[in-house]
Design a protein around this motif. Structure first.
Motif, PDB file in Angstrom:
ATOM      1  N   PHE A   7      43.098  43.462  32.747  1.00  0.00           N
ATOM      2  CA  PHE A   7      43.801  44.107  33.851  1.00  0.00           C
ATOM      3  C   PHE A   7      45.075  43.527  33.880  1.00  0.00           C
ATOM      4  O   PHE A   7      45.460  42.407  34.148  1.00  0.00           O
ATOM      5  N   HIS A   8      46.339  44.134  33.462  1.00  0.00           N
ATOM      6  CA  HIS A   8      47.639  43.826  33.780  1.00  0.00           C
ATOM      7  C   HIS A   8      48.448  44.673  34.549  1.00  0.00           C
ATOM      8  O   HIS A   8      48.143  45.858  34.790  1.00  0.00           O
ATOM      9  N   ALA A   9      49.614  44.074  35.076  1.00  0.00           N
ATOM     10  CA  ALA A   9      50.507  44.984  35.701  1.00  0.00           C
ATOM     11  C   ALA A   9      51.332  45.873  35.264  1.00  0.00           C
ATOM     12  O   ALA A   9      51.491  47.033  35.345  1.00  0.00           O
ATOM     13  N   HIS A  10      52.035  45.628  33.993  1.00  0.00           N
ATOM     14  CA  HIS A  10      53.164  46.176  33.299  1.00  0.00           C
ATOM     15  C   HIS A  10      53.014  46.330  32.044  1.00  0.00           C
ATOM     16  O   HIS A  10      52.369  45.325  31.487  1.00  0.00           O
ATOM     17  N   GLY A  17      49.694  36.558  28.411  1.00  0.00           N
ATOM     18  CA  GLY A  17      48.667  36.033  28.903  1.00  0.00           C
ATOM     19  C   GLY A  17      47.187  36.328  28.148  1.00  0.00           C
ATOM     20  O   GLY A  17      46.340  35.347  28.130  1.00  0.00           O
ATOM     21  N   THR A  18      47.143  37.593  27.599  1.00  0.00           N
ATOM     22  CA  THR A  18      45.683  37.777  26.912  1.00  0.00           C
ATOM     23  C   THR A  18      45.797  38.255  25.381  1.00  0.00           C
ATOM     24  O   THR A  18      44.911  38.615  24.785  1.00  0.00           O
ATOM     25  N   GLY A  19      47.150  38.326  25.093  1.00  0.00           N
ATOM     26  CA  GLY A  19      47.194  39.004  23.644  1.00  0.00           C
ATOM     27  C   GLY A  19      46.274  38.279  22.405  1.00  0.00           C
ATOM     28  O   GLY A  19      45.901  39.014  21.734  1.00  0.00           O
ATOM     29  N   GLY A  20      46.118  37.007  22.784  1.00  0.00           N
ATOM     30  CA  GLY A  20      45.352  36.192  21.562  1.00  0.00           C
ATOM     31  C   GLY A  20      44.058  36.560  21.855  1.00  0.00           C
ATOM     32  O   GLY A  20      43.392  36.643  20.650  1.00  0.00           O
ATOM     33  N   LEU A  34      42.311  47.786  27.424  1.00  0.00           N
ATOM     34  CA  LEU A  34      43.731  47.187  28.409  1.00  0.00           C
ATOM     35  C   LEU A  34      43.934  48.269  29.466  1.00  0.00           C
ATOM     36  O   LEU A  34      44.034  49.342  29.415  1.00  0.00           O
ATOM     37  N   VAL A  35      43.978  47.658  30.669  1.00  0.00           N
ATOM     38  CA  VAL A  35      44.250  48.700  31.732  1.00  0.00           C
ATOM     39  C   VAL A  35      45.678  48.130  32.574  1.00  0.00           C
ATOM     40  O   VAL A  35      45.754  47.028  32.764  1.00  0.00           O
ATOM     41  N   THR A  36      46.631  48.980  32.649  1.00  0.00           N
ATOM     42  CA  THR A  36      47.948  48.590  33.027  1.00  0.00           C
ATOM     43  C   THR A  36      48.103  49.265  34.550  1.00  0.00           C
ATOM     44  O   THR A  36      47.798  50.680  34.696  1.00  0.00           O
ATOM     45  N   ALA A  37      48.519  48.806  35.447  1.00  0.00           N
ATOM     46  CA  ALA A  37      48.516  49.310  36.685  1.00  0.00           C
ATOM     47  C   ALA A  37      50.136  50.172  37.017  1.00  0.00           C
ATOM     48  O   ALA A  37      49.871  51.383  37.589  1.00  0.00           O
ATOM     49  N   GLN A 138      49.154  41.656  43.116  1.00  0.00           N
ATOM     50  CA  GLN A 138      48.325  42.826  43.755  1.00  0.00           C
ATOM     51  C   GLN A 138      47.415  43.203  42.337  1.00  0.00           C
ATOM     52  O   GLN A 138      46.167  43.487  42.825  1.00  0.00           O
ATOM     53  N   VAL A 139      47.508  42.781  41.346  1.00  0.00           N
ATOM     54  CA  VAL A 139      46.599  42.784  40.265  1.00  0.00           C
ATOM     55  C   VAL A 139      45.560  41.971  40.543  1.00  0.00           C
ATOM     56  O   VAL A 139      44.163  42.292  40.246  1.00  0.00           O
TER      57      VAL A 139
END
Length: 259
Positions: A7-10, A17-20, A34-37, A138-139
């Motif tokens: 879960f990411h913001a943009h 942060g989590t690409g790897g 992948l969830v984007t806010a 907020q994430v």
């Protein structure tokens, strides 16, 4: 097969942060979601990069699709909240901005995704959102609540090793010439609070390609794209997490997410 939900913001936040861990999970045969806010509509971008009539949000959607493909993402979920802008800007007051949405309402939407996917591991941000961005904070709040609602077993806070970054900046003082250095007292978490250190050096080429996919964010990624691969690996070949919920003891106990 396990399911990892990040879960990411943009659009573009997934790279650092989590690409790897997403690429590693995909390579191991796991499902990656992948969830984007937000749509990242308030991000800065170079003059002339958008085509006539194209909005930044439209371009960043395309860039996210390309980045996600490089990182092995199976599904992208966009929650379509408004970008809140950087801390202290006028956009923070927008009632539609993600930083101002009702936490339980947003959390229930995310929890639906977690239940649908039967998520085994979920990543959110640390309480300060890494560096204090309102959407990142907020994430953390929404993500934590969503995992409570969905009763997700393994929850991890994506963060940055504050002490590692401090050492890198001391060893490479010219980095500060590219941009204003972050406030290291609030940036990421100290090593003593990190529970999980994942070596992602084997997929550093994918992380670089994901950065390149976000052409409008060259202001953020540009200095790093110029680095030799060895230097890029030193800076971004490790990803750090703090276990919020899951099995295992306290302290530095893991070198991978429980997938």
């Amino acid at each position: 097969m396990s399911v990892l939900v990040c879960f990411h913001a943009h659009p573009d936040d997934e790279v650092f942060g989590t690409g790897g861990v997403m690429r590693l999970a995909a390579d191991a045969g796991h499902r990656v979601v992948l969830v984007t806010a937000t749509d990242g509509a308030l991000g800065e971008f170079p003059d002339g990069i958008l085509t006539d009539g194209e909005t930044l949000a439209e371009r960043r959607r395309i860039e996210l699709d390309r980045s996600a493909a490089v990182l092995g993402v199976d599904r992208i979920v966009r929650l379509h909240y408004a970008d809140s802008g950087m801390a202290g800007t006028a956009e923070n007051a927008n009632p539609e901005a993600f930083c101002n949405v009702d936490v339980d309402t947003a959390a229930k939407r995310l929890a639906e995704v977690l239940r649908e996917e039967q998520a085994d591991v979920v990543t959110i941000y640390d309480p300060n959102g890494g560096y204090g961005h309102p959407d990142h904070i907020q994430v953390h709040v929404v993500g934590k609540r969503a995992t409570e609602i969905a009763e997700t077993r393994n929850v991890y806070e994506t963060t940055t090793n504050r002490d590692h970054m401090r050492r890198l900046m001391e060893a490479n003082p010219h980095w500060g010439e590219e941009a204003s250095p972050p406030d290291m007292e609030t940036f990421g978490l100290p090593e003593t609070e990190i529970t999980t250190v994942v070596d992602v050096s084997s997929v550093i080429a994918a992380k670089r390609a994901a950065m390149e996919a976000h052409e409008t964010q060259v202001g953020d990624f540009g200095p790093f794209l110029k680095m030799p691969i060895e230097q890029l690996t030193t800076a971004f070949g490790t990803e750090w997490f703090r276990k919020l919920r899951g099995s295992g003891g306290v302290g530095l106990t893991e070198t991978s997410l429980p997938l």
